[in-house]
Design a protein around this motif. Structure first.
Motif, PDB file in Angstrom:
ATOM      1  N   ALA A  30       0.825  -1.208   0.000  1.00 60.55           N
ATOM      2  CA  ALA A  30       0.000   0.000   0.000  1.00 60.55           C
ATOM      3  C   ALA A  30       0.863   1.263   0.000  1.00 60.55           C
ATOM      4  O   ALA A  30       0.521   2.264  -0.637  1.00 60.55           O
ATOM      5  CB  ALA A  30      -0.920  -0.006   1.214  1.00 60.55           C
ATOM      6  N   ARG A  31       1.978   1.217   0.720  1.00 52.83           N
ATOM      7  CA  ARG A  31       2.845   2.394   0.810  1.00 52.83           C
ATOM      8  C   ARG A  31       3.607   2.672  -0.481  1.00 52.83           C
ATOM      9  O   ARG A  31       3.865   3.835  -0.810  1.00 52.83           O
ATOM     10  CB  ARG A  31       3.862   2.219   1.948  1.00 52.83           C
ATOM     11  N   TYR A  32       3.982   1.616  -1.180  1.00 55.56           N
ATOM     12  CA  TYR A  32       4.948   1.803  -2.258  1.00 55.56           C
ATOM     13  C   TYR A  32       4.463   1.469  -3.669  1.00 55.56           C
ATOM     14  O   TYR A  32       5.165   1.793  -4.631  1.00 55.56           O
ATOM     15  CB  TYR A  32       6.220   0.997  -1.948  1.00 55.56           C
ATOM     16  N   PHE A  33       3.310   0.853  -3.805  1.00 58.25           N
ATOM     17  CA  PHE A  33       2.878   0.492  -5.153  1.00 58.25           C
ATOM     18  C   PHE A  33       2.751   1.724  -6.046  1.00 58.25           C
ATOM     19  O   PHE A  33       3.277   1.755  -7.165  1.00 58.25           O
ATOM     20  CB  PHE A  33       1.552  -0.274  -5.129  1.00 58.25           C
ATOM     21  N   LEU A  34       2.060   2.743  -5.575  1.00 51.90           N
ATOM     22  CA  LEU A  34       1.842   3.931  -6.399  1.00 51.90           C
ATOM     23  C   LEU A  34       3.157   4.670  -6.662  1.00 51.90           C
ATOM     24  O   LEU A  34       3.424   5.110  -7.785  1.00 51.90           O
ATOM     25  CB  LEU A  34       0.832   4.861  -5.722  1.00 51.90           C
ATOM     26  N   LYS A  35       3.983   4.794  -5.628  1.00 51.31           N
ATOM     27  CA  LYS A  35       5.258   5.506  -5.781  1.00 51.31           C
ATOM     28  C   LYS A  35       6.157   4.803  -6.806  1.00 51.31           C
ATOM     29  O   LYS A  35       6.730   5.451  -7.687  1.00 51.31           O
ATOM     30  CB  LYS A  35       5.970   5.601  -4.434  1.00 51.31           C
ATOM     31  N   LEU A  36       6.262   3.479  -6.706  1.00 50.41           N
ATOM     32  CA  LEU A  36       7.086   2.736  -7.648  1.00 50.41           C
ATOM     33  C   LEU A  36       6.478   2.762  -9.053  1.00 50.41           C
ATOM     34  O   LEU A  36       7.211   2.829 -10.052  1.00 50.41           O
ATOM     35  CB  LEU A  36       7.249   1.283  -7.177  1.00 50.41           C
ATOM     36  N   SER A  37       5.165   2.717  -9.127  1.00 46.85           N
ATOM     37  CA  SER A  37       4.497   2.762 -10.429  1.00 46.85           C
ATOM     38  C   SER A  37       4.765   4.094 -11.126  1.00 46.85           C
ATOM     39  O   SER A  37       5.015   4.137 -12.340  1.00 46.85           O
ATOM     40  CB  SER A  37       2.989   2.555 -10.267  1.00 46.85           C
ATOM     41  N   ASN A  38       4.698   5.190 -10.378  1.00 48.99           N
ATOM     42  CA  ASN A  38       4.959   6.502 -10.965  1.00 48.99           C
ATOM     43  C   ASN A  38       6.389   6.591 -11.489  1.00 48.99           C
ATOM     44  O   ASN A  38       6.642   7.127 -12.572  1.00 48.99           O
ATOM     45  CB  ASN A  38       4.706   7.606  -9.934  1.00 48.99           C
ATOM     46  N   THR A  39       7.334   6.048 -10.714  1.00 47.79           N
ATOM     47  CA  THR A  39       8.733   6.061 -11.136  1.00 47.79           C
ATOM     48  C   THR A  39       8.921   5.232 -12.402  1.00 47.79           C
ATOM     49  O   THR A  39       9.585   5.656 -13.352  1.00 47.79           O
ATOM     50  CB  THR A  39       9.637   5.507 -10.022  1.00 47.79           C
ATOM     51  N   ALA A  40       8.332   4.046 -12.413  1.00 47.73           N
ATOM     52  CA  ALA A  40       8.476   3.158 -13.572  1.00 47.73           C
ATOM     53  C   ALA A  40       7.824   3.760 -14.815  1.00 47.73           C
ATOM     54  O   ALA A  40       8.377   3.673 -15.916  1.00 47.73           O
ATOM     55  CB  ALA A  40       7.860   1.795 -13.267  1.00 47.73           C
ATOM     56  N   PHE A  41       6.669   4.387 -14.650  1.00 47.39           N
ATOM     57  CA  PHE A  41       5.969   4.946 -15.808  1.00 47.39           C
ATOM     58  C   PHE A  41       6.768   6.069 -16.456  1.00 47.39           C
ATOM     59  O   PHE A  41       6.783   6.216 -17.686  1.00 47.39           O
ATOM     60  CB  PHE A  41       4.581   5.452 -15.422  1.00 47.39           C
ATOM     61  N   LYS A  42       7.457   6.866 -15.647  1.00 42.51           N
ATOM     62  CA  LYS A  42       8.285   7.946 -16.200  1.00 42.51           C
ATOM     63  C   LYS A  42       9.360   7.375 -17.120  1.00 42.51           C
ATOM     64  O   LYS A  42       9.775   8.025 -18.080  1.00 42.51           O
ATOM     65  CB  LYS A  42       8.938   8.737 -15.064  1.00 42.51           C
ATOM     66  N   ARG A  43       9.814   6.167 -16.822  1.00 40.05           N
ATOM     67  CA  ARG A  43      10.883   5.562 -17.608  1.00 40.05           C
ATOM     68  C   ARG A  43      10.351   4.768 -18.798  1.00 40.05           C
ATOM     69  O   ARG A  43      10.971   4.728 -19.855  1.00 40.05           O
ATOM     70  CB  ARG A  43      11.723   4.655 -16.709  1.00 40.05           C
ATOM     71  N   LEU A  44       9.191   4.132 -18.621  1.00 40.51           N
ATOM     72  CA  LEU A  44       8.672   3.239 -19.652  1.00 40.51           C
ATOM     73  C   LEU A  44       7.640   3.894 -20.561  1.00 40.51           C
ATOM     74  O   LEU A  44       7.504   3.503 -21.717  1.00 40.51           O
ATOM     75  CB  LEU A  44       8.032   2.007 -18.998  1.00 40.51           C
ATOM     76  N   GLN A  45       6.867   4.850 -20.021  1.00 43.38           N
ATOM     77  CA  GLN A  45       5.781   5.484 -20.770  1.00 43.38           C
ATOM     78  C   GLN A  45       4.791   4.443 -21.293  1.00 43.38           C
ATOM     79  O   GLN A  45       4.244   4.571 -22.389  1.00 43.38           O
ATOM     80  CB  GLN A  45       6.338   6.323 -21.928  1.00 43.38           C
ATOM     81  N   ASP A  46       4.574   3.394 -20.496  1.00 41.90           N
ATOM     82  CA  ASP A  46       3.669   2.316 -20.890  1.00 41.90           C
ATOM     83  C   ASP A  46       2.975   1.835 -19.619  1.00 41.90           C
ATOM     84  O   ASP A  46       3.588   1.188 -18.774  1.00 41.90           O
ATOM     85  CB  ASP A  46       4.467   1.181 -21.535  1.00 41.90           C
ATOM     86  N   ARG A  47       1.682   2.165 -19.495  1.00 38.17           N
ATOM     87  CA  ARG A  47       0.978   1.870 -18.238  1.00 38.17           C
ATOM     88  C   ARG A  47       0.823   0.377 -17.989  1.00 38.17           C
ATOM     89  O   ARG A  47       0.963  -0.103 -16.865  1.00 38.17           O
ATOM     90  CB  ARG A  47      -0.387   2.564 -18.227  1.00 38.17           C
ATOM     91  N   GLU A  48       0.516  -0.375 -19.039  1.00 45.33           N
ATOM     92  CA  GLU A  48       0.335  -1.819 -18.873  1.00 45.33           C
ATOM     93  C   GLU A  48       1.638  -2.488 -18.434  1.00 45.33           C
ATOM     94  O   GLU A  48       1.642  -3.306 -17.511  1.00 45.33           O
ATOM     95  CB  GLU A  48      -0.162  -2.430 -20.184  1.00 45.33           C
ATOM     96  N   MET A  49       2.735  -2.125 -19.079  1.00 45.88           N
ATOM     97  CA  MET A  49       4.025  -2.709 -18.719  1.00 45.88           C
ATOM     98  C   MET A  49       4.459  -2.252 -17.326  1.00 45.88           C
ATOM     99  O   MET A  49       5.033  -3.017 -16.562  1.00 45.88           O
ATOM    100  CB  MET A  49       5.086  -2.337 -19.759  1.00 45.88           C
ATOM    101  N   THR A  50       4.166  -0.999 -17.002  1.00 40.54           N
ATOM    102  CA  THR A  50       4.487  -0.472 -15.676  1.00 40.54           C
ATOM    103  C   THR A  50       3.815  -1.304 -14.595  1.00 40.54           C
ATOM    104  O   THR A  50       4.450  -1.738 -13.631  1.00 40.54           O
ATOM    105  CB  THR A  50       4.031   0.994 -15.556  1.00 40.54           C
ATOM    106  N   GLU A  51       2.511  -1.540 -14.764  1.00 37.99           N
ATOM    107  CA  GLU A  51       1.764  -2.305 -13.767  1.00 37.99           C
ATOM    108  C   GLU A  51       2.301  -3.731 -13.654  1.00 37.99           C
ATOM    109  O   GLU A  51       2.457  -4.260 -12.551  1.00 37.99           O
ATOM    110  CB  GLU A  51       0.280  -2.337 -14.130  1.00 37.99           C
ATOM    111  N   GLU A  52       2.631  -4.327 -14.803  1.00 38.93           N
ATOM    112  CA  GLU A  52       3.137  -5.698 -14.791  1.00 38.93           C
ATOM    113  C   GLU A  52       4.479  -5.786 -14.063  1.00 38.93           C
ATOM    114  O   GLU A  52       4.692  -6.688 -13.242  1.00 38.93           O
ATOM    115  CB  GLU A  52       3.296  -6.197 -16.225  1.00 38.93           C
ATOM    116  N   ILE A  53       5.364  -4.846 -14.337  1.00 34.06           N
ATOM    117  CA  ILE A  53       6.693  -4.865 -13.714  1.00 34.06           C
ATOM    118  C   ILE A  53       6.598  -4.654 -12.213  1.00 34.06           C
ATOM    119  O   ILE A  53       7.245  -5.352 -11.425  1.00 34.06           O
ATOM    120  CB  ILE A  53       7.602  -3.798 -14.361  1.00 34.06           C
TER     121      ILE A  53
END
Length: 197
Positions: A30-53
């Protein structure tokens, strides 16, 4: 969820998780899913892949909970796991013939084809590792520890030097790497930024 989990610090939650406490894991998630997702999305620019990773990262975190190292800075450890996961994704894409055609089609992606990207990445990686190897010994040591996810305070304590000295070494390492590798392509520089964190 019990209030205890919401007020416990990260290190305490990780210890509980390592002792097979699913509620502690849920709180970490709960604490880190959104924070890590935001970081990953900035690098990948792909929401589906971000969520999967990010989902895979947490699944592996739970599965490997008994083998985790002693963590003084859990957030830094999670960010390191994420950075490695994203780098692995780029590597996997580079091995595919198409190499993320849609991603490369964006206006600022100046790479002709998959083969060229593989060569560029290999060249970048070689230049990166060579540059790290040529850093002064203490600077290289500090940089290596930081890449392993250790905080400035932890590195200072381990090497018996001042935190400001650690920060100075990290600044020198990053400045040197960016200067030496500045002429690589836009995609390669994006990969470099992942390596530097």
């Amino acid at each position: 969820m019990k209030p205890y989990y919401q007020t416990e610090n990260d290190a305490g939650l990780f210890l509980c998780m390592q002792q097979d406490d699913p509620q502690a894991f849920e709180e970490i998630y709960a604490r880190y899913f959104l924070k890590l997702s935001n970081t990953a999305f900035k690098r990948l620019q792909d929401r589906e892949m971000t969520e999967e990773i990010v989902q895979d990262l947490f699944v592996n975190l739970w599965l490997k909970r008994h083998r985790l190292p002693e963590l003084k800075n859990p957030e830094s450890y999670l960010q390191t796991l994420l950075r490695n996961a994203v780098i692995d994704w780029f590597r996997a894409q580079a091995r595919q013939d198409g190499f993320a055609a849609e991603w490369l089609a964006q206006p600022d992606r100046q790479v002709v084809n998959a083969t060229e990207q593989q060569i560029l990445y290999a060249d970048l990686r070689q230049a990166y590792e060579s540059t790290v190897d040529q850093l002064p010994e203490k600077c290289r040591q500090v940089y290596a520890l930081h890449q392993q996810g250790q905080s400035v305070a932890d590195i200072a304590d381990q090497l018996q030097i001042a935190p400001k000295t650690v920060e100075s070494h990290l600044l020198k390492a990053h400045t040197t790497l960016r200067h030496v590798l500045k002429d690589f392509s836009a995609v390669s520089v994006a990969l470099l930024n992942l390596l530097l964190g």
